[in-house]
Write a protein that holds these residues in place. Sequence first.
Motif, PDB file in Angstrom:
ATOM      1  N   CYS A   1       0.897  -1.247   0.141  1.00  0.00           N
ATOM      2  CA  CYS A   1      -0.019  -0.098  -0.165  1.00  0.00           C
ATOM      3  C   CYS A   1       0.743   1.302   0.138  1.00  0.00           C
ATOM      4  N   ALA A   2       1.905   1.218  -0.902  1.00  0.00           N
ATOM      5  CA  ALA A   2       3.029   2.311  -0.814  1.00  0.00           C
ATOM      6  C   ALA A   2       2.813   2.816  -2.286  1.00  0.00           C
ATOM      7  N   PRO A   3       3.459   4.305  -2.448  1.00  0.00           N
ATOM      8  CA  PRO A   3       3.389   4.842  -3.872  1.00  0.00           C
ATOM      9  C   PRO A   3       3.779   3.861  -4.882  1.00  0.00           C
ATOM     10  N   VAL A   4       3.273   3.986  -5.991  1.00  0.00           N
ATOM     11  CA  VAL A   4       3.458   3.339  -7.119  1.00  0.00           C
ATOM     12  C   VAL A   4       5.150   3.112  -7.364  1.00  0.00           C
TER      13      VAL A   4
ATOM     14  N   GLU B   1      10.795  -2.318  -5.554  1.00  0.00           N
ATOM     15  CA  GLU B   1      11.877  -2.412  -4.552  1.00  0.00           C
ATOM     16  C   GLU B   1      11.331  -3.095  -3.171  1.00  0.00           C
ATOM     17  N   ILE B   2      10.051  -2.702  -2.921  1.00  0.00           N
ATOM     18  CA  ILE B   2       9.353  -3.743  -1.905  1.00  0.00           C
ATOM     19  C   ILE B   2       9.368  -4.980  -2.216  1.00  0.00           C
TER      20      ILE B   2
ATOM     21  N   ILE C   1       3.141  -1.462 -12.215  1.00  0.00           N
ATOM     22  CA  ILE C   1       3.583  -2.416 -11.264  1.00  0.00           C
ATOM     23  C   ILE C   1       3.552  -3.937 -11.610  1.00  0.00           C
ATOM     24  N   VAL C   2       3.142  -4.199 -12.414  1.00  0.00           N
ATOM     25  CA  VAL C   2       3.269  -5.435 -13.282  1.00  0.00           C
ATOM     26  C   VAL C   2       4.629  -5.835 -13.517  1.00  0.00           C
TER      27      VAL C   2
ATOM     28  N   TYR D   1      10.199 -10.314  -9.211  1.00  0.00           N
ATOM     29  CA  TYR D   1      10.587 -10.862  -7.783  1.00  0.00           C
ATOM     30  C   TYR D   1       9.677 -11.809  -7.186  1.00  0.00           C
ATOM     31  N   ILE D   2       8.405 -11.911  -7.845  1.00  0.00           N
ATOM     32  CA  ILE D   2       7.508 -12.835  -7.267  1.00  0.00           C
ATOM     33  C   ILE D   2       7.907 -14.328  -7.267  1.00  0.00           C
ATOM     34  N   PRO D   3       8.184 -15.057  -6.318  1.00  0.00           N
ATOM     35  CA  PRO D   3       8.909 -16.382  -6.456  1.00  0.00           C
ATOM     36  C   PRO D   3       7.861 -17.455  -6.906  1.00  0.00           C
TER      37      PRO D   3
END
Length: 327
Positions: free
Chosen positions: A78-81, A86-87, A111-112, A118-120
């Motif tokens: 829920c952080a800025p785009v 990096e999150i 975002i995608v 990084y999504i395992p």
Amino acid sequence: MKAVSAPIPVFNRLALLGVGLIGSSIARAARSQGAAREIVACARTAATRRRVAELGLADQVVETNAAAVAGADLVIVCAPVGVCGEIAKEVAPQLKSGAIVSDVGSVKGAIVRDMTPYIPDGVHFVPAHPVAGTEHSGPDAGFAELFVGRWCILTPPANADAGAVERLAIFWRMLGANVERMPADHHDLVLAITSHLPHLIAYTIVGTADELGEVTRSEVLKFSAGGFRDFTRIAASDPTMWRDVFLANKDAVLEMLGTFNEDLAQLTRAIRRGDGEALFEHFTRTRAIRRGIVEIGQDSPAPDFGRSHSELPIEPMPRPYAVPDDS
Ligand code: NAP
């Protein structure tokens, strides 16, 4: 009398990475609706962490995103785009197998692009955008009813796990939202015209008024109920969020801006030529659009731009002059 059973939480552990307007509204709504058994929140600054704890928005408030996601079955960024990539990189090693990772960003394509690498394997990525908000920021600004009757758009990739997408849809419905699915690039085009361009126009017009001389400026404030006040509310929206939106949705915004400029040139010509018929036709068409929006329940007929004052959880912006709305 029939006993009312408590709702069954869709998720055991919800991790919210960022607890501003949207993150804190999700926390409040998830708690009040029983959508998650446990809520863990992470905020980067000590001040926000302290406030989140004081407000009792989460069961645990932690310092790092990595600590927050451990054991979570739903993670919502829920952080800025601009910082979502990096999150995702930071939390990837801690994500539980089978977890759902989502976000609330106002732009989806970027975002995608930034988060997917990084999504395992074994973790489900389902991007989302609750189309609901106010011009206020931070954990105090949120409220549980923010999403009620609003749309939440999910933009799952083509190969997304159907069960994971449905669980996230159920979660958002529990928070009161209507859920729609669409491809990320289509979302960005639609939102460019319905949200991003209106914000750009508001930022522009308020900036233009500010460039006028002192005398005129006081008149701008005095007569702000004639339409300008609505723009000032939108133009008060968070600068970081909106900088990121325009940088991330550059192509779609430029495309819509091109069409907008052509239409503005047509209206300019009609005014210059005294073509009342063209102006009347245009305004009649736009009035019908407004009525359609009210009819489908996406706004109240009250004169303000967004929610009516009675629906606002916070005090409305002070009116410099107690004049009736005459816009
Ligand atoms: P907000 O009230 O300003 O809150 C942003 C949160 O993100 C804060 O908790 C902030 O932490 C955290 N944050 C900021 N920079 C960060 C960084 N570099 N790393 C980690 N965390 C960071 O913003 P918001 O309105 O909730 O917006 C959040 C997201 O929701 C954005 O992506 C926006 O596009 C989307 N959205 C907003 C609206 C709206 O109307 N506002 C509507 C729909 C979707 P600190 O407090 O510690 O600085």
